[in-house]
Design an enzyme around this catalytic site. Sequence first.
Site, PDB file in Angstrom:
ATOM      1  N   ASN A 183       3.254  -5.668 -23.069  1.00 33.77           N
ATOM      2  CA  ASN A 183       3.842  -6.173 -24.319  1.00 33.77           C
ATOM      3  C   ASN A 183       3.299  -5.496 -25.579  1.00 33.77           C
ATOM      4  O   ASN A 183       4.014  -5.395 -26.567  1.00 33.77           O
ATOM      5  CB  ASN A 183       3.704  -7.697 -24.395  1.00 33.77           C
ATOM      6  N   GLU A 213      -8.116 -11.066 -20.094  1.00 33.85           N
ATOM      7  CA  GLU A 213      -7.180 -11.601 -21.098  1.00 33.85           C
ATOM      8  C   GLU A 213      -5.897 -11.932 -20.361  1.00 33.85           C
ATOM      9  O   GLU A 213      -5.100 -11.039 -20.078  1.00 33.85           O
ATOM     10  CB  GLU A 213      -6.922 -10.551 -22.184  1.00 33.85           C
ATOM     11  N   CYS A 259       1.213 -13.372 -25.051  1.00 33.50           N
ATOM     12  CA  CYS A 259       0.401 -14.238 -24.187  1.00 33.50           C
ATOM     13  C   CYS A 259      -0.008 -15.541 -24.857  1.00 33.50           C
ATOM     14  O   CYS A 259      -0.098 -16.576 -24.218  1.00 33.50           O
ATOM     15  CB  CYS A 259      -0.851 -13.483 -23.784  1.00 33.50           C
ATOM     16  N   GLU A 288     -12.096 -10.552 -26.922  1.00 30.89           N
ATOM     17  CA  GLU A 288     -11.836  -9.256 -27.541  1.00 30.89           C
ATOM     18  C   GLU A 288     -11.940  -9.423 -29.049  1.00 30.89           C
ATOM     19  O   GLU A 288     -11.929 -10.535 -29.579  1.00 30.89           O
ATOM     20  CB  GLU A 288     -10.433  -8.757 -27.147  1.00 30.89           C
TER      21      GLU A 288
HETATM   22  P1  NAD Z   1       0.534  -8.073 -14.655  1.00 26.31           P
HETATM   23  O1  NAD Z   1      -0.557  -8.979 -14.286  1.00 26.31           O
HETATM   24  O2  NAD Z   1       1.704  -7.955 -13.754  1.00 26.31           O
HETATM   25  O3  NAD Z   1      -0.010  -6.577 -14.829  1.00 26.31           O
HETATM   26  C1  NAD Z   1      -1.041  -6.275 -15.739  1.00 26.31           C
HETATM   27  C2  NAD Z   1      -1.662  -4.944 -15.373  1.00 26.31           C
HETATM   28  O4  NAD Z   1      -2.412  -5.091 -14.167  1.00 26.31           O
HETATM   29  C3  NAD Z   1      -0.659  -3.818 -15.114  1.00 26.31           C
HETATM   30  O5  NAD Z   1      -1.164  -2.626 -15.679  1.00 26.31           O
HETATM   31  C4  NAD Z   1      -0.628  -3.722 -13.602  1.00 26.31           C
HETATM   32  O6  NAD Z   1      -0.281  -2.456 -13.113  1.00 26.31           O
HETATM   33  C5  NAD Z   1      -2.061  -4.044 -13.259  1.00 26.31           C
HETATM   34  N1  NAD Z   1      -2.301  -4.562 -11.915  1.00 26.31           N
HETATM   35  C6  NAD Z   1      -1.460  -5.277 -11.121  1.00 26.31           C
HETATM   36  N2  NAD Z   1      -2.063  -5.584  -9.959  1.00 26.31           N
HETATM   37  C7  NAD Z   1      -3.325  -5.069 -10.012  1.00 26.31           C
HETATM   38  C8  NAD Z   1      -4.438  -5.078  -9.115  1.00 26.31           C
HETATM   39  N3  NAD Z   1      -4.390  -5.683  -7.927  1.00 26.31           N
HETATM   40  N4  NAD Z   1      -5.569  -4.467  -9.504  1.00 26.31           N
HETATM   41  C9  NAD Z   1      -5.659  -3.867 -10.703  1.00 26.31           C
HETATM   42  N5  NAD Z   1      -4.629  -3.822 -11.594  1.00 26.31           N
HETATM   43  C10 NAD Z   1      -3.479  -4.420 -11.244  1.00 26.31           C
HETATM   44  O7  NAD Z   1       0.972  -8.509 -16.123  1.00 26.31           O
HETATM   45  P2  NAD Z   1       2.208  -8.003 -16.997  1.00 26.31           P
HETATM   46  O8  NAD Z   1       3.458  -8.571 -16.390  1.00 26.31           O
HETATM   47  O9  NAD Z   1       2.105  -6.550 -17.227  1.00 26.31           O
HETATM   48  O10 NAD Z   1       1.917  -8.718 -18.399  1.00 26.31           O
HETATM   49  C11 NAD Z   1       2.290 -10.015 -18.682  1.00 26.31           C
HETATM   50  C12 NAD Z   1       1.112 -10.949 -18.508  1.00 26.31           C
HETATM   51  O11 NAD Z   1       0.032 -10.513 -19.309  1.00 26.31           O
HETATM   52  C13 NAD Z   1       1.418 -12.359 -18.996  1.00 26.31           C
HETATM   53  O12 NAD Z   1       0.873 -13.286 -18.100  1.00 26.31           O
HETATM   54  C14 NAD Z   1       0.717 -12.437 -20.329  1.00 26.31           C
HETATM   55  O13 NAD Z   1       0.378 -13.718 -20.736  1.00 26.31           O
HETATM   56  C15 NAD Z   1      -0.476 -11.581 -20.085  1.00 26.31           C
HETATM   57  N6  NAD Z   1      -1.029 -11.094 -21.346  1.00 26.31           N
HETATM   58  C16 NAD Z   1      -2.234 -11.580 -21.783  1.00 26.31           C
HETATM   59  C17 NAD Z   1      -2.759 -11.168 -23.001  1.00 26.31           C
HETATM   60  C18 NAD Z   1      -4.075 -11.700 -23.504  1.00 26.31           C
HETATM   61  O14 NAD Z   1      -4.686 -11.044 -24.342  1.00 26.31           O
HETATM   62  N7  NAD Z   1      -4.544 -12.839 -23.074  1.00 26.31           N
HETATM   63  C19 NAD Z   1      -2.061 -10.239 -23.772  1.00 26.31           C
HETATM   64  C20 NAD Z   1      -0.851  -9.751 -23.298  1.00 26.31           C
HETATM   65  C21 NAD Z   1      -0.342 -10.188 -22.087  1.00 26.31           C
END
Ligand code: NAD
Length: 485
Positions: free
Chosen positions: A154, A251, A285, A459
């Site tokens: 995002n 996060e 998020c 962060e």
């Molecule tokens: P996701 O969990 O599907 O993927 C996040 C990242 O992790 C990607 O780069 C992905 O390739 C990687 N990944 C996936 N499986 C992995 C593994 N087993 N080991 C290591 N890396 C792995 O999330 P998304 O769909 O890209 O993003 C949306 C989510 O992120 C939502 O839940 C949102 O709330 C959260 N988010 C949190 C914050 C925060 O700061 N708290 C900010 C933005 C988004």
Amino acid sequence: MSYDTQPKASHFIDGAYVEDTSGVPIPVIFPATGKQIATVYAATPAIVDQALASAHRAQRQWAAMSGTERGRILRRAADMMRDRNHDLSVLETYDTGKPYQETIAVDATSGADALEYFGGLAGSLTGEHIQLGEDWVYTRREPLGVCVGIGAWNYPTQIACWKGAPALACGNAMVFKPSEMTPLCALKVAEILHEAGLPAGIYNVVQGLGEVGASLVTDPRVAKVSLTGSVPTGKKVYAAAAAQMKHVTMELGGKSPLIIFDDADLDNAVGGAILANFYSSGQVCSNGTRVFVHEGIKEAFLKRLTERLSNAVIGDPMDEATNFGPMVSEKQMKIVLDYIEKGENEGARLVTGGKRLNRDGFYLQPTVFADVTDDMIIAREEIFGPVMAVLDFSSEEEAITRANATEFGLSAGVFTRDLSRGHRVIAQLEAGSCFINSYNDAPVEAPFGGTKMSGVGRENSKAAINHYSQLKSVYVRMGDVEAPY
Ligand code: NAD
């Protein structure tokens, strides 16, 4: 398309673009049209090894520089990002589909804020002196070593900087893996950092899906992992890091409450609820997606909200007038449509929206459900799209109890004109990043992060320094050593 979205190569390693087309191809799709605008290739094990080896090799020399010298490079990079804000914002819009009106104000600029802020702090990182009679202890604030950053889709520029800036300020090297949905922006961050004078190997970018992320997390050369992503991914990454006792920052997702009392300024509360649900088409998020509205003002709130939502300008995200863009991907759009259907099936009242737009790209209408109850799926699970659930309440105590009845704990907000109530309620809400009469502000000076399942660590702000450095304590004896034998 006049703007060239195809990067020079997929990865940025040891100060240069690196290509390896033997990896899995990752198509980059412009969410506003559904058309492919670039291709990158997932890192092979050899590319992952090259990135980690270069980070490992370069880190000690970087750590040996003074904090002021390191900070100067970060601050120079911040200035360059601001100078190039237009181009970076256009790229961010192609990568994510977020309107240019948003990206020009938020993405590269907040990345630059992080580089500037941590660049400024770098020279002031110190340990302390603890006098113990004649003897004394001093502490050294030392870097962790090689840090891995893994991003969500995002905010690709911002996440690359929010992780990179504090890591580099503390003397670490970073290998960053962007989300496979948005691989373009982090490469530009790496390019700018190196143009600003960063030594080769200190900030590397490798592309890939989850398995590439997993291979980075488990590599013994890595000291710390900072993930922005969903809770299920967070659990896996945290467990893998724990197996080797690595530091983590997590996060993760949320289902945050926004409580609107009947004494709130109605237009401010509606504005807050809009910011808490529809910015970036709801793909934030910290969004306050459970909007608890006092029963006495519920209908007035819904009326004003619907009026204001009808003014949303939905369209081509490159058009400066557009303030509501598409979802990042067809997959995410379908997930959200599925939740909308669940909301209707569970008996929530659809107040507005609920449909896909009849045009190319992955557009959904801003959607509001009212009469939502705590047990409904749309009130319990993170949707990560433009879907607001409005729940009514009658007493302060009830609102707090229900707001806290979730496994998540990222954010929370309160709208009220009663100053003491605002502080009293926020103090009782179980969340890391909170707002009174506002929502979703994330200045670099303030700690950002979650409690409960929403994450570990913080962060931004001075607090981030603790998560990218460790203390060594040194006892110094000034007199003779007394041993028992
Ligand atoms: P996701 O969990 O599907 O993927 C996040 C990242 O992790 C990607 O780069 C992905 O390739 C990687 N990944 C996936 N499986 C992995 C593994 N087993 N080991 C290591 N890396 C792995 O999330 P998304 O769909 O890209 O993003 C949306 C989510 O992120 C939502 O839940 C949102 O709330 C959260 N988010 C949190 C914050 C925060 O700061 N708290 C900010 C933005 C988004």
